[in-house]
Design an enzyme around this catalytic site. Structure first.
Site, mmCIF file in Angstrom:
data_model
loop_
_atom_site.group_PDB
_atom_site.id
_atom_site.type_symbol
_atom_site.label_atom_id
_atom_site.label_comp_id
_atom_site.label_asym_id
_atom_site.label_seq_id
_atom_site.Cartn_x
_atom_site.Cartn_y
_atom_site.Cartn_z
ATOM 1 N N ASP A 47 72.021 135.279 15.372
ATOM 2 C CA ASP A 47 72.294 135.438 16.802
ATOM 3 C C ASP A 47 71.845 134.249 17.639
ATOM 4 O OD1 ASP A 47 69.428 136.038 16.410
ATOM 5 O OD2 ASP A 47 69.478 136.498 18.556
ATOM 6 N N ASP A 58 67.888 135.819 6.610
ATOM 7 C CA ASP A 58 69.108 135.091 6.938
ATOM 8 C C ASP A 58 68.925 133.590 6.764
ATOM 9 O OD1 ASP A 58 67.316 134.926 9.066
ATOM 10 O OD2 ASP A 58 68.734 135.525 10.607
ATOM 11 N N PHE A 60 71.373 124.557 15.281
ATOM 12 C CA PHE A 60 71.298 125.993 15.540
ATOM 13 C C PHE A 60 72.648 126.629 15.199
ATOM 14 C CE2 PHE A 60 71.156 129.899 17.943
ATOM 15 C CZ PHE A 60 69.887 130.349 17.598
ATOM 16 N N VAL A 61 72.633 127.629 14.319
ATOM 17 C CA VAL A 61 73.880 128.266 13.874
ATOM 18 C C VAL A 61 73.910 129.744 14.254
ATOM 19 C CG1 VAL A 61 74.287 126.669 11.963
ATOM 20 C CG2 VAL A 61 72.888 128.711 11.575
ATOM 21 N N GLY A 99 68.657 139.754 11.480
ATOM 22 C CA GLY A 99 69.516 138.665 11.015
ATOM 23 C C GLY A 99 70.159 138.841 9.663
ATOM 24 N N ASP A 158 63.882 128.337 8.348
ATOM 25 C CA ASP A 158 63.809 127.179 9.250
ATOM 26 C C ASP A 158 62.422 126.566 9.092
ATOM 27 O OD1 ASP A 158 64.026 125.365 11.283
ATOM 28 O OD2 ASP A 158 64.438 126.795 12.867
#
Ligand code: IMP
Ligand code: MG
Length: 180
Positions: free
Chosen positions: A158, A98, A151-152, A43, A101
């Site tokens: 990805d 990246d 969710f991006v 990521g 969360d």
């Protein structure tokens, strides 16, 4: 691929100007220190390339391959695909990821480095941090952008290994999510 994007959150120019600021701060903080950057793949590959080219320090780079996500949900389990670690004894370590969360991934990486590496200091830098309700197991020292709990994809991130090559960060359409 572009049809699958419902909304662009950050265009490339916005991402890069924030990276200028982050890089400036990191450069000041690690001036005169032996720095090893550990980038978490896949990521962070674009984030790593763009950020590190803005940091004029004699740093070293190591990449770790770690995964925890399937689709749009964390599996809760962190898999290290790499067993050999760079020697960071007596060095300052900055982990690049990246997105933060739940924090499960970063916590597992920190734990491993704290136990085995002999690093002088351990800090982390994430491009994105999701706003969450529950307390996290871990936080990051440098954060590019605080984003809503959605969710991006893009700029390295990805959905089932796709969309990493989008130059911006965006949110998928429901149709694209359902298709996978
Ligand atoms: P955590 O362990 O829950 O903090 O999740 C961190 C990892 O899950 C990140 O390094 C990403 O690879 C992946 N991840 C979490 N949220 C997203 C997202 O919105 N889009 C794509 N990947 C994500
Ligand atoms: Mg992923």
């Amino acid at each position: 691929m572009l049809d699958d994007i419902r909304k662009v959150l950050y265009h490339e120019s916005t991402l890069l100007s924030r990276l200028d600021e982050l890089a400036h701060q990191i450069t000041e903080d690690y001036q005169g220190k032996d720095l090893t950057v550990i980038a978490i793949l896949n990521g962070s590959f674009i984030f790593m390339a763009d950020l590190l080219r803005r940091i004029p320090l004699p740093l070293q780079v190591d990449c770790w391959s770690v995964s925890s996500y399937h689709g749009t949900k964390s599996s809760g389990q962190v898999n290290f695909r790499q067993t050999q670690l760079a020697d960071v004894r007596g060095r300052h370590v900055l982990i690049l990821d990246d997105i933060l969360d739940s924090g499960v991934t970063l916590a597992a990486i920190r734990e491993r480095l704290a136990a085995e590496s002999g690093a002088l200091t351990l800090k982390s830098c994430v491009l994105l941090r999701k706003t969450i309700d529950q307390p996290r197991s871990i936080n990051a020292d440098y954060v590019g952008f605080e984003i809503p709990n959605e969710f991006v994809v893009g700029y390295g991130l990805d959905y089932n290994e796709r969309y990493r090559n989008l130059p911006f960060i965006g949110i998928l359409t429901q149709a694209a999510i359902a298709r996978e």
